[in-house]
Structure formats: C-alpha cells, structure tokens
Design a protein around this motif. Sequence first.
Motif, PDB file in Angstrom:
ATOM      1  N   GLY A  87     -11.291 -50.215  19.946  1.00 46.79           N
ATOM      2  CA  GLY A  87     -10.454 -50.666  18.843  1.00 46.79           C
ATOM      3  C   GLY A  87     -10.547 -52.167  18.652  1.00 46.79           C
ATOM      4  O   GLY A  87     -10.696 -52.656  17.517  1.00 46.79           O
ATOM      5  N   ALA A  88     -10.468 -52.929  19.744  1.00 45.63           N
ATOM      6  CA  ALA A  88     -10.570 -54.381  19.658  1.00 45.63           C
ATOM      7  C   ALA A  88     -11.960 -54.819  19.214  1.00 45.63           C
ATOM      8  O   ALA A  88     -12.102 -55.748  18.407  1.00 45.63           O
ATOM      9  CB  ALA A  88     -10.229 -55.003  21.011  1.00 45.63           C
ATOM     10  N   LEU A  89     -12.993 -54.146  19.717  1.00 47.22           N
ATOM     11  CA  LEU A  89     -14.355 -54.486  19.318  1.00 47.22           C
ATOM     12  C   LEU A  89     -14.544 -54.278  17.821  1.00 47.22           C
ATOM     13  O   LEU A  89     -15.188 -55.087  17.146  1.00 47.22           O
ATOM     14  CB  LEU A  89     -15.349 -53.640  20.107  1.00 47.22           C
ATOM     15  CG  LEU A  89     -16.835 -53.929  19.891  1.00 47.22           C
ATOM     16  CD1 LEU A  89     -17.165 -55.383  20.221  1.00 47.22           C
ATOM     17  CD2 LEU A  89     -17.689 -52.987  20.730  1.00 47.22           C
ATOM     18  N   GLY A  90     -13.952 -53.225  17.308  1.00 50.01           N
ATOM     19  CA  GLY A  90     -14.059 -52.959  15.874  1.00 50.01           C
ATOM     20  C   GLY A  90     -13.363 -53.992  15.006  1.00 50.01           C
ATOM     21  O   GLY A  90     -13.653 -54.089  13.804  1.00 50.01           O
ATOM     22  N   ARG A  91     -12.457 -54.774  15.588  1.00 46.90           N
ATOM     23  CA  ARG A  91     -11.742 -55.816  14.838  1.00 46.90           C
ATOM     24  C   ARG A  91     -12.346 -57.203  15.028  1.00 46.90           C
ATOM     25  O   ARG A  91     -11.852 -58.182  14.455  1.00 46.90           O
ATOM     26  CB  ARG A  91     -10.271 -55.835  15.263  1.00 46.90           C
ATOM     27  CG  ARG A  91      -9.504 -54.579  14.890  1.00 46.90           C
ATOM     28  CD  ARG A  91      -8.017 -54.718  15.159  1.00 46.90           C
ATOM     29  NE  ARG A  91      -7.712 -54.810  16.585  1.00 46.90           N
ATOM     30  CZ  ARG A  91      -7.497 -53.781  17.389  1.00 46.90           C
ATOM     31  NH1 ARG A  91      -7.591 -52.543  16.907  1.00 46.90           N
ATOM     32  NH2 ARG A  91      -7.212 -53.949  18.670  1.00 46.90           N
ATOM     33  N   CYS A  92     -13.402 -57.315  15.824  1.00 45.05           N
ATOM     34  CA  CYS A  92     -14.021 -58.618  16.061  1.00 45.05           C
ATOM     35  C   CYS A  92     -14.650 -59.171  14.790  1.00 45.05           C
ATOM     36  O   CYS A  92     -15.307 -58.441  14.029  1.00 45.05           O
ATOM     37  CB  CYS A  92     -15.101 -58.511  17.142  1.00 45.05           C
ATOM     38  SG  CYS A  92     -14.483 -58.394  18.824  1.00 45.05           S
ATOM     39  N   CYS A  97     -12.912 -54.062  29.271  1.00 46.83           N
ATOM     40  CA  CYS A  97     -13.086 -55.456  28.845  1.00 46.83           C
ATOM     41  C   CYS A  97     -12.765 -55.570  27.360  1.00 46.83           C
ATOM     42  O   CYS A  97     -13.596 -55.238  26.510  1.00 46.83           O
ATOM     43  CB  CYS A  97     -14.508 -55.933  29.119  1.00 46.83           C
ATOM     44  SG  CYS A  97     -14.993 -55.824  30.855  1.00 46.83           S
ATOM     45  N   VAL A  98     -11.574 -56.028  27.043  1.00 47.83           N
ATOM     46  CA  VAL A  98     -11.106 -56.079  25.656  1.00 47.83           C
ATOM     47  C   VAL A  98     -11.467 -57.429  25.045  1.00 47.83           C
ATOM     48  O   VAL A  98     -11.017 -58.478  25.534  1.00 47.83           O
ATOM     49  CB  VAL A  98      -9.585 -55.861  25.589  1.00 47.83           C
ATOM     50  CG1 VAL A  98      -9.081 -56.021  24.163  1.00 47.83           C
ATOM     51  CG2 VAL A  98      -9.215 -54.489  26.136  1.00 47.83           C
ATOM     52  N   PRO A  99     -12.275 -57.452  23.976  1.00 50.56           N
ATOM     53  CA  PRO A  99     -12.645 -58.727  23.363  1.00 50.56           C
ATOM     54  C   PRO A  99     -11.595 -59.226  22.372  1.00 50.56           C
ATOM     55  O   PRO A  99     -10.912 -58.442  21.714  1.00 50.56           O
ATOM     56  CB  PRO A  99     -13.946 -58.392  22.629  1.00 50.56           C
ATOM     57  CG  PRO A  99     -13.797 -56.944  22.260  1.00 50.56           C
ATOM     58  CD  PRO A  99     -13.001 -56.308  23.378  1.00 50.56           C
ATOM     59  N   SER A 100     -11.457 -60.540  22.277  1.00 48.12           N
ATOM     60  CA  SER A 100     -10.620 -61.139  21.239  1.00 48.12           C
ATOM     61  C   SER A 100     -11.355 -61.116  19.906  1.00 48.12           C
ATOM     62  O   SER A 100     -12.570 -60.883  19.853  1.00 48.12           O
ATOM     63  CB  SER A 100     -10.271 -62.582  21.614  1.00 48.12           C
ATOM     64  OG  SER A 100     -11.451 -63.378  21.625  1.00 48.12           O
ATOM     65  N   TRP A 101     -10.637 -61.408  18.837  1.00 45.95           N
ATOM     66  CA  TRP A 101     -11.236 -61.318  17.501  1.00 45.95           C
ATOM     67  C   TRP A 101     -12.388 -62.304  17.317  1.00 45.95           C
ATOM     68  O   TRP A 101     -13.319 -62.060  16.555  1.00 45.95           O
ATOM     69  CB  TRP A 101     -10.170 -61.564  16.426  1.00 45.95           C
ATOM     70  CG  TRP A 101      -9.760 -62.998  16.294  1.00 45.95           C
ATOM     71  CD1 TRP A 101      -8.797 -63.653  17.007  1.00 45.95           C
ATOM     72  CD2 TRP A 101     -10.330 -63.974  15.409  1.00 45.95           C
ATOM     73  NE1 TRP A 101      -8.728 -64.972  16.623  1.00 45.95           N
ATOM     74  CE2 TRP A 101      -9.651 -65.192  15.640  1.00 45.95           C
ATOM     75  CE3 TRP A 101     -11.335 -63.934  14.446  1.00 45.95           C
ATOM     76  CZ2 TRP A 101      -9.952 -66.364  14.945  1.00 45.95           C
ATOM     77  CZ3 TRP A 101     -11.634 -65.103  13.748  1.00 45.95           C
ATOM     78  CH2 TRP A 101     -10.945 -66.298  14.003  1.00 45.95           C
ATOM     79  N   TRP A 159      -4.968 -65.836  26.897  1.00 47.05           N
ATOM     80  CA  TRP A 159      -6.358 -65.748  26.459  1.00 47.05           C
ATOM     81  C   TRP A 159      -6.375 -65.841  24.942  1.00 47.05           C
ATOM     82  O   TRP A 159      -5.317 -65.991  24.307  1.00 47.05           O
ATOM     83  CB  TRP A 159      -7.014 -64.467  26.970  1.00 47.05           C
ATOM     84  CG  TRP A 159      -6.445 -63.178  26.437  1.00 47.05           C
ATOM     85  CD1 TRP A 159      -5.155 -62.721  26.557  1.00 47.05           C
ATOM     86  CD2 TRP A 159      -7.138 -62.177  25.700  1.00 47.05           C
ATOM     87  NE1 TRP A 159      -5.006 -61.511  25.940  1.00 47.05           N
ATOM     88  CE2 TRP A 159      -6.212 -61.140  25.413  1.00 47.05           C
ATOM     89  CE3 TRP A 159      -8.462 -62.026  25.272  1.00 47.05           C
ATOM     90  CZ2 TRP A 159      -6.560 -59.994  24.691  1.00 47.05           C
ATOM     91  CZ3 TRP A 159      -8.807 -60.876  24.561  1.00 47.05           C
ATOM     92  CH2 TRP A 159      -7.872 -59.876  24.284  1.00 47.05           C
ATOM     93  N   SER A 160      -7.547 -65.764  24.347  1.00 52.60           N
ATOM     94  CA  SER A 160      -7.651 -65.938  22.897  1.00 52.60           C
ATOM     95  C   SER A 160      -6.865 -64.881  22.125  1.00 52.60           C
ATOM     96  O   SER A 160      -6.413 -65.140  21.010  1.00 52.60           O
ATOM     97  CB  SER A 160      -9.124 -65.911  22.466  1.00 52.60           C
ATOM     98  OG  SER A 160      -9.249 -66.137  21.086  1.00 52.60           O
ATOM     99  N   GLY A 161      -6.695 -63.705  22.734  1.00 51.31           N
ATOM    100  CA  GLY A 161      -5.944 -62.653  22.074  1.00 51.31           C
ATOM    101  C   GLY A 161      -4.442 -62.834  22.143  1.00 51.31           C
ATOM    102  O   GLY A 161      -3.697 -62.067  21.522  1.00 51.31           O
TER     103      GLY A 161
END
Length: 231
Positions: free
Chosen positions: A23-28, A95-99, A217-219
């Motif tokens: 879900g987070a990757l899809g919002r990057c 590993c959840v990425p920030s936008w 973190w950035s998120g």
Amino acid sequence: MPHNKIIVVTLYNRPQYTSETLGALGRCDGINDYKVLIHVDPGNSEVQRLANTWLHMNKEVFTNHTRIGCNQNIFGALNHGFRESDYVIIFEDDCVPSWDCLRYFEWAAERYCDDKDVFTVASYRNATEPPETWWQVHRERWFTPWGWATWRDRWPEMSRTWGIGTTDSWDVIVNRVRGSRCQITPHLARTQNIGAENGQHVPGPEWHRTNQFNAFWSGSVNINEIHPFTE
C-alpha cells in the motif's frame, strides 16, 4: 531493452505486513515509472492474493515452486532485477517506504553510480534529526538491509558468495563482502521497519520496538515537497 527503473519485493507469510508495504509503495511519488518484480516464497494464500491483486500498472509476480527460504528468495529477486536494470531497489515485506523514498533512491543512483567507495544505498536509520538535516545524507561503514539499493557492477561480488558454505543470513554476507566500502544513509529515514512478529531474527514485539522501530522518519513528519538532497 532493459527497463531503467526496477523495484524488487520479496514476500512470504506475513499478510498484514505485505498489505501495509505494498500500500505504501503504491503511494510513493514516481511509482508509476517503475516495473515492480514481486518474488513470493509459497506458504500463505493471503500473501499470494495480495501480490496478485496489488494494483500497479507494471508488475510481475513470481512464485517459487517450493519454499526456498529468505536468503535464496532475496537472491533470486535481485538476480532477476539486474537482468533488467543497472540499478535495483529492494524491499522486503516489512519495509514500509515513505512517499518520497523513491526520489531519494533516484538521487543516490545518479550521485554515487561511479563512486566506488559506495557499495549500497540505505533508506533506514533509527535517529531523530532536526528539520535542517532532513535532506542530508552521510557515509556509513556498514550495511543496513531494510529498504536498500545497489548497482549491477556491485552485484557480482555479493552474488558469488551468497549462501555458499555458510549458514549466515544474507545481510551478514553483504556486510562482509562490503569490506571497507560504505553505504549512503539518509539523516531522516525513508523507510520504517514494521516486522515485529514472525521474523527470522526478531525475538518479539518488545525487542523490535526497542531495537528496530523508528517513530521518527519521513513518514511521520510534515514534508510536502521534494527538495535537493546533499551529502
């Protein structure tokens, strides 16, 4: 013709983390420019469903015939990625990425491609930093595995010793192969580690919260636009 922008994702048996990470990757920012190669180690039907139904315009899902384990699943995913690109970004299921994570990796890809002191690019850091440092990076003589990237010309050094004659985890192997070279680390983390349960090297949620979870973190901060990164 190799696809220039490649992300690989490795999954196994944690659907709650898989859902959050995809879900987070899809919002990057910039995700639609990427081809995403998802490598699934079989064993959980919900994880398989999440991989198959994740809405991304350019993805491929590969499911191993039998379970091969974390080390070899990550090896296969990276090997696949480097057949299609000179630079590969990898996320595991926790590993959840920030936008703005992909924009950070893209900047690093160009900035350090020819810098042979740099072995990998990390996106995780467990630290609290003031706003004036949020776009800065530094060199660190270490390897951090929670959302990272490297180049095709560094991959052969990792791949030829990956799991051969050792029971070490893949990240220990990469850190050893690194030698004296460094990773690029952001002052403000661009990924969050959420893997508190069912991880190979995490005793439990309390240990994870103390040692790996980064509330800053950035998120978690108010960043509304991309700024130039600097070392």
